[in-house]
Design a protein around this motif. Structure first.
Motif, PDB file in Angstrom:
ATOM      1  N   SER A  64       0.847  -1.196   0.000  1.00  0.00           N
ATOM      2  CA  SER A  64       0.000   0.000   0.000  1.00  0.00           C
ATOM      3  C   SER A  64       0.875   1.237   0.000  1.00  0.00           C
ATOM      4  O   SER A  64       1.944   1.251   0.615  1.00  0.00           O
ATOM      5  N   SER A  65       0.406   2.276  -0.714  1.00  0.00           N
ATOM      6  CA  SER A  65       1.001   3.613  -0.636  1.00  0.00           C
ATOM      7  C   SER A  65      -0.103   4.587  -0.273  1.00  0.00           C
ATOM      8  O   SER A  65      -1.177   4.557  -0.894  1.00  0.00           O
ATOM      9  N   CYS A  66       0.137   5.434   0.708  1.00  0.00           N
ATOM     10  CA  CYS A  66      -0.827   6.444   1.131  1.00  0.00           C
ATOM     11  C   CYS A  66      -0.177   7.815   0.975  1.00  0.00           C
ATOM     12  O   CYS A  66       0.844   8.088   1.608  1.00  0.00           O
ATOM     13  N   SER A  67      -0.776   8.658   0.136  1.00  0.00           N
ATOM     14  CA  SER A  67      -0.153   9.937  -0.213  1.00  0.00           C
ATOM     15  C   SER A  67      -1.096  11.102   0.031  1.00  0.00           C
ATOM     16  O   SER A  67      -2.304  11.006  -0.217  1.00  0.00           O
ATOM     17  N   VAL A  68      -0.521  12.203   0.482  1.00  0.00           N
ATOM     18  CA  VAL A  68      -1.234  13.472   0.527  1.00  0.00           C
ATOM     19  C   VAL A  68      -0.679  14.333  -0.608  1.00  0.00           C
ATOM     20  O   VAL A  68       0.530  14.434  -0.789  1.00  0.00           O
ATOM     21  N   CYS A  69      -1.586  14.928  -1.386  1.00  0.00           N
ATOM     22  CA  CYS A  69      -1.180  15.669  -2.584  1.00  0.00           C
ATOM     23  C   CYS A  69      -1.378  17.168  -2.449  1.00  0.00           C
ATOM     24  O   CYS A  69      -1.082  17.918  -3.393  1.00  0.00           O
ATOM     25  N   GLY A  70      -1.885  17.641  -1.308  1.00  0.00           N
ATOM     26  CA  GLY A  70      -2.160  19.066  -1.174  1.00  0.00           C
ATOM     27  C   GLY A  70      -3.165  19.507  -2.219  1.00  0.00           C
ATOM     28  O   GLY A  70      -4.115  18.788  -2.546  1.00  0.00           O
ATOM     29  N   ASP A  71      -2.959  20.700  -2.798  1.00  0.00           N
ATOM     30  CA  ASP A  71      -3.887  21.193  -3.824  1.00  0.00           C
ATOM     31  C   ASP A  71      -3.380  20.908  -5.240  1.00  0.00           C
ATOM     32  O   ASP A  71      -3.911  21.431  -6.214  1.00  0.00           O
ATOM     33  N   PHE A  72      -2.350  20.065  -5.363  1.00  0.00           N
ATOM     34  CA  PHE A  72      -1.704  19.795  -6.645  1.00  0.00           C
ATOM     35  C   PHE A  72      -2.687  19.216  -7.667  1.00  0.00           C
ATOM     36  O   PHE A  72      -2.768  19.667  -8.808  1.00  0.00           O
ATOM     37  N   GLN A  73      -3.449  18.195  -7.259  1.00  0.00           N
ATOM     38  CA  GLN A  73      -4.431  17.602  -8.165  1.00  0.00           C
ATOM     39  C   GLN A  73      -5.662  18.494  -8.301  1.00  0.00           C
ATOM     40  O   GLN A  73      -6.246  18.609  -9.386  1.00  0.00           O
ATOM     41  N   ALA A  74      -6.057  19.129  -7.217  1.00  0.00           N
ATOM     42  CA  ALA A  74      -7.258  19.978  -7.239  1.00  0.00           C
ATOM     43  C   ALA A  74      -7.116  21.116  -8.248  1.00  0.00           C
ATOM     44  O   ALA A  74      -8.084  21.484  -8.916  1.00  0.00           O
ATOM     45  N   ARG A  75      -5.917  21.661  -8.370  1.00  0.00           N
ATOM     46  CA  ARG A  75      -5.700  22.726  -9.357  1.00  0.00           C
ATOM     47  C   ARG A  75      -5.864  22.185 -10.772  1.00  0.00           C
ATOM     48  O   ARG A  75      -6.408  22.861 -11.656  1.00  0.00           O
TER      49      ARG A  75
END
Length: 428
Positions: A351-362
């Motif tokens: 498993s990989s668990c990642s936080v992307c901040g607003d990178f994908q949201a933009r």
């Protein structure tokens, strides 16, 4: 996608973050591209503003019956109109060049991400020992499965080629049981909403989660403007694309069990035996959509949800914080869960668990409206495996193998397998 305004405000900080990723400074180049975009926009706007002003002057000249002046002004309008399309095209091209450059740059790592060039720079975060006695060596999963005649790579190769497998009988049932067990756990105990998403998605969806354009060669195209999903992260995260949510709707937590498809273009010669690296596999995905101030807390929560799967399966594992050189393109920070596999006498990622901040949201234009505030902000997105079903099957087979060649069914899976406690080959 990066915010060019933030880069302009603190170019040195941006370049330092890129340096931690092993990249050369890019702020000067990006600011120059933004200046070109602004210049092209200003030229197009000036053209339109001049035409608007001339329209008023023409009206005044005609009212004053100054036909010569009106003709002169109309000639200038005609010239400006002729220049307009080229100015608009230059404006669009300058914006496109900037956006494409920004889209090709990976996310900025969080300050607490360890620095390193590759997996050797990863740092252990914590580990968990199974309650049952841990095997330190044993047969690998494909040796167990083939001896049972329940795992057939040869038949799969005749049908589809390499990196595919056919599971049969109770081994196929266990793979199905694992997925159902995980989905029930995440929906009933962890508060995720079950989703049955499409597995074919458009270019825009793949761009939104950053599979495109950089990782095009790792994907399977399916006709014009369609792709087979490499992970349910793509459709689940894109559920909020081009949306403005209310803050009281957050967090959103989605989970899905889907087939996943990966070309594995960069994995030539790696894990060619067995099920570790397949073109097609099943995975339970976890996706969270949060307000920015909650994303770090949500990251730890998501990790704990994924760990709960392995704890209930009573498997030994460790959690690694990935270093700057090993984490994914869209990630700010990633935890990998690595399960012990005695057949290889090592830990392997499950498993990989990642936080992307607003990178994908933009990239998706996904926003929310903070309570009591004017305006909108970009959401934060997180994703994780909860967990990879095929790799969980590998871990169970290798850790629950018996000297007689059978595999004990973990107690949490027995209700999903009609009470079956042991898997044996057809001969038994």
């Amino acid at each position: 996608m990066h915010d060019i305004r933030a880069i302009r405000e603190n170019p040195d900080a941006f370049d330092r973050d890129l340096e931690r990723r092993g990249l050369a400074p890019l702020s000067a180049e990006l600011i120059a591209l933004d200046d070109a975009r602004k210049g092209a926009t200003a030229a197009a706007q000036a053209n339109q503003e001049r035409r608007n002003a001339l329209a008023k002057e023409i009206g005044g000249a005609k009212k004053a019956k100054d036909e010569a002046r009106a003709a002169e002004l109309m000639a200038e309008v005609a010239r400006l109109k002729e220049e307009g399309p080229a100015l608009e095209a230059a404006q669009n091209e300058a914006g496109k060049v900037l956006d494409e450059r920004l889209a090709a740059i990976p996310n900025r790592p969080k300050p607490d991400v360890p620095e390193g060039a590759d997996e050797h720079g990863n740092v252990e975060y914590r580990r968990h020992e199974a309650g049952r006695e841990r095997l330190t060596a044993g047969r690998q999963h494909f040796e167990i499965g083939e001896a049972m005649r329940l795992m057939d790579f040869e038949a799969a190769a005749k049908i589809s080629g390499s990196r595919f497998v056919v599971l049969k009988g109770q081994l196929a049932r266990m793979e199905r049981a694992l997925g159902q067990f995980m989905m029930d756990l995440h929906t009933s105990e962890h508060g995720y909403t079950e989703v049955a998403p499409p597995v074919l998605v458009r270019d825009e969806a793949m761009f939104g989660t950053a599979q495109l354009p950089k990782f095009r060669d790792d994907q399977f195209a399916a006709g014009d403007d369609f792709w087979l999903i490499p992970t349910a992260e793509v459709p689940l995260t894109n559920l909020v694309r081009e949306s403005i949510l209310a803050e009281d709707e957050l967090p959103l937590r989605f989970t899905a069990l889907t087939p996943c498809f990966r070309a594995e273009a960069g994995a030539a010669g790696r894990d060619t035996r067995g099920m570790l690296r397949q073109h097609q596999f099943n995975k339970v995905e976890l996706v969270s959509i949060t307000a920015p101030e909650k994303s770090a807390e949500e990251h730890e929560r998501m990790l704990a949800c994924a760990e709960a799967v392995l704890k209930k399966l009573d498997l030994t594992y460790r959690v690694m914080t990935l270093c700057t050189g090993d984490m994914g393109f869209a990630s700010q920070k990633t935890y990998d869960i690595e399960v012990w596999v005695p057949g290889q006498e090592t830990y392997r990622e499950i498993s990989s668990c990642s936080v992307c901040g607003d990178f994908q949201a933009r990239r998706m234009n996904a926003r929310y409206r903070p309570s009591g505030q004017k305006g909108v902000q970009f959401l934060h997105t997180l994703n994780g495996s909860g967990v990879a079903v095929g790799r969980a099957l590998i871990a169970v087979m290798e850790n629950y193998q018996n000297p007689d060649g059978s595999v004990t069914v973990p107690s949490c899976l027995q209700p999903y397998m009609g009470g079956l406690t042991r898997i044996e080959g057809p001969a038994n």
